[in-house]
Design a protein around this motif. Structure first.
Motif, PDB file in Angstrom:
ATOM      1  N   TYR A  46      -4.748   8.194  22.097  1.00  0.00           N
ATOM      2  CA  TYR A  46      -3.749   8.334  21.034  1.00  0.00           C
ATOM      3  C   TYR A  46      -4.415   8.395  19.660  1.00  0.00           C
ATOM      4  N   GLU A  47      -5.391   7.531  19.440  1.00  0.00           N
ATOM      5  CA  GLU A  47      -6.105   7.535  18.164  1.00  0.00           C
ATOM      6  C   GLU A  47      -6.742   8.892  17.903  1.00  0.00           C
ATOM      7  N   SER A 133       3.913  -1.483  19.834  1.00  0.00           N
ATOM      8  CA  SER A 133       3.154  -2.547  19.195  1.00  0.00           C
ATOM      9  C   SER A 133       1.655  -2.336  19.363  1.00  0.00           C
ATOM     10  N   ARG A 134       1.242  -1.943  20.558  1.00  0.00           N
ATOM     11  CA  ARG A 134      -0.190  -1.698  20.780  1.00  0.00           C
ATOM     12  C   ARG A 134      -0.679  -0.485  19.998  1.00  0.00           C
ATOM     13  N   LEU A 135       0.158   0.545  19.881  1.00  0.00           N
ATOM     14  CA  LEU A 135      -0.229   1.715  19.077  1.00  0.00           C
ATOM     15  C   LEU A 135      -0.319   1.365  17.595  1.00  0.00           C
ATOM     16  N   LEU A 136       0.434   0.340  17.181  1.00  0.00           N
ATOM     17  CA  LEU A 136       0.377  -0.141  15.796  1.00  0.00           C
ATOM     18  C   LEU A 136      -0.674  -1.236  15.619  1.00  0.00           C
ATOM     19  N   LYS A 137      -1.588  -1.320  16.549  1.00  0.00           N
ATOM     20  CA  LYS A 137      -2.710  -2.269  16.497  1.00  0.00           C
ATOM     21  C   LYS A 137      -2.269  -3.716  16.591  1.00  0.00           C
ATOM     22  N   GLY A 178       6.385   7.520  16.300  1.00  0.00           N
ATOM     23  CA  GLY A 178       7.634   8.118  16.735  1.00  0.00           C
ATOM     24  C   GLY A 178       7.720   8.080  18.246  1.00  0.00           C
ATOM     25  N   VAL A 179       8.929   7.891  18.758  1.00  0.00           N
ATOM     26  CA  VAL A 179       9.177   7.916  20.204  1.00  0.00           C
ATOM     27  C   VAL A 179      10.328   8.886  20.453  1.00  0.00           C
ATOM     28  N   TRP A 180      10.021   9.989  21.134  1.00  0.00           N
ATOM     29  CA  TRP A 180      10.993  11.047  21.433  1.00  0.00           C
ATOM     30  C   TRP A 180      11.265  10.988  22.925  1.00  0.00           C
ATOM     31  N   PHE A 237       5.185   9.671  22.655  1.00  0.00           N
ATOM     32  CA  PHE A 237       4.814   8.756  21.567  1.00  0.00           C
ATOM     33  C   PHE A 237       3.883   9.541  20.652  1.00  0.00           C
ATOM     34  N   PHE A 238       4.150   9.528  19.329  1.00  0.00           N
ATOM     35  CA  PHE A 238       3.336  10.367  18.459  1.00  0.00           C
ATOM     36  C   PHE A 238       3.199   9.782  17.060  1.00  0.00           C
ATOM     37  N   ASP A 239       2.061  10.092  16.461  1.00  0.00           N
ATOM     38  CA  ASP A 239       1.733   9.665  15.101  1.00  0.00           C
ATOM     39  C   ASP A 239       2.582  10.441  14.102  1.00  0.00           C
TER      40      ASP A 239
END
Length: 288
Positions: A46-47, A133-137, A178-180, A237-239
């Protein structure tokens, strides 16, 4: 102003033709099977790439409840809700027969979670929030935007290429996920999401008011996108800096989705002037 209280999304030119080459994906994005498959390697992906695609997020019963929630809001069963936006192609139809309103005419719903417990349950889905939460560190996520994007059969128009952060009055450094979530099977033909793989690393791109608030077509032409088809219940899930867009629905199939955006719980808002200083075109000596 919408006639008789009806809201129509976009200007009269919103159905303007666009170059088909804007949505010519080079390949389909790779997917994970379940939310439980998101581990350290996937977080690193993801990063690097700006997205994760998961095939199975919602159970069939959750999908059915979400669809019922959307249908109830469109039908006006909750009189406190006024966030229905119709496709311009339906102008003149829904006003003439308001009792026959259906999702066949609706482009989007906005700010619905406080009006329907079934849709709010998806926004607060423990598995989704854990991944966010994990994607937001590791920080606690806060939901700050929610929409249902319905793209009806045949009339569902394009959403031009853009970065979601260009719409948000948040500092550029604020991470946003974002979550689509697809509520129907999403295909290239009915307007699934397309992304520029790794495009979040480009940083903020100027946006223009053309067919929508969008990235200039000339910035996208010549780049090959990834298509993100999903079964019903799957999620992207996307930045918020990942360029993405959806072509018009050229099929007879519905393509309903819900979309949520999360930021850190302690994020602070800024004024639109600060956002436009980054994403707007005024004074940047650029053209489209």
């Amino acid at each position: 102003m919408a006639e008789a209280g009806f809201r129509f999304d976009g200007s009269d030119g919103s159905a303007e033709a666009y170059a088909p080459e804007l949505y010519s994906p080079a390949a389909e994005a790779t997917t994970l099977a379940h939310l439980d498959d998101v581990g350290p390697a996937e977080l690193a992906f993801y990063e690097d790439h700006g997205w994760l695609l998961v095939r199975h997020v919602l159970e069939p019963g959750e999908i059915e409840e979400a669809v019922r929630g959307i249908d109830d809001l469109v039908a006006g069963r909750n009189r406190a809700f006024d966030g229905v936006y119709y496709e311009n192609a339906a102008r003149g139809q829904v006003e003439a027969a308001p009792s026959q309103r259906s999702t066949d005419h609706v482009r989007k719903l906005a700010w619905f979670v406080q009006h329907d417990a079934r849709l709010n349950a998806i926004a607060e889905h423990p598995g989704i929030l854990s991944v966010v939460s994990r994607l937001l560190k590791g920080v606690t996520p806060r939901l700050f935007q929610n929409m249902a994007l319905l793209k009806p059969p045949s009339v569902g128009r394009e959403k031009p290429w853009h970065q979601d952060h260009a719409y948000f009055n948040l500092p550029l450094a604020t991470p946003v996920v974002g979550v689509w979530i697809a509520l129907d099977e999403a295909t290239v033909e009915n307007g699934c999401m397309q992304v520029l793989d790794g495009g979040h690393k480009l940083g903020p791109v100027p946006h223009w008011k053309r067919r929508d608030w969008q990235i200039c077509d000339t910035e996208i032409l010549g780049r090959r996108s990834l298509a993100c088809p999903l079964p019903a219940g799957g999620a992207l899930f996307f930045d918020s800096l990942l360029p993405h867009g959806t072509p018009k629905n050229v099929s007879s199939a519905r393509r309903r989705a819900v979309q949520f955006h999360y930021c850190p719980a302690d994020a602070v808002k800024v004024g639109p002037e600060e956002r436009l200083a980054v994403f707007g075109t005024e004074g940047k000596d650029v053209s489209c």
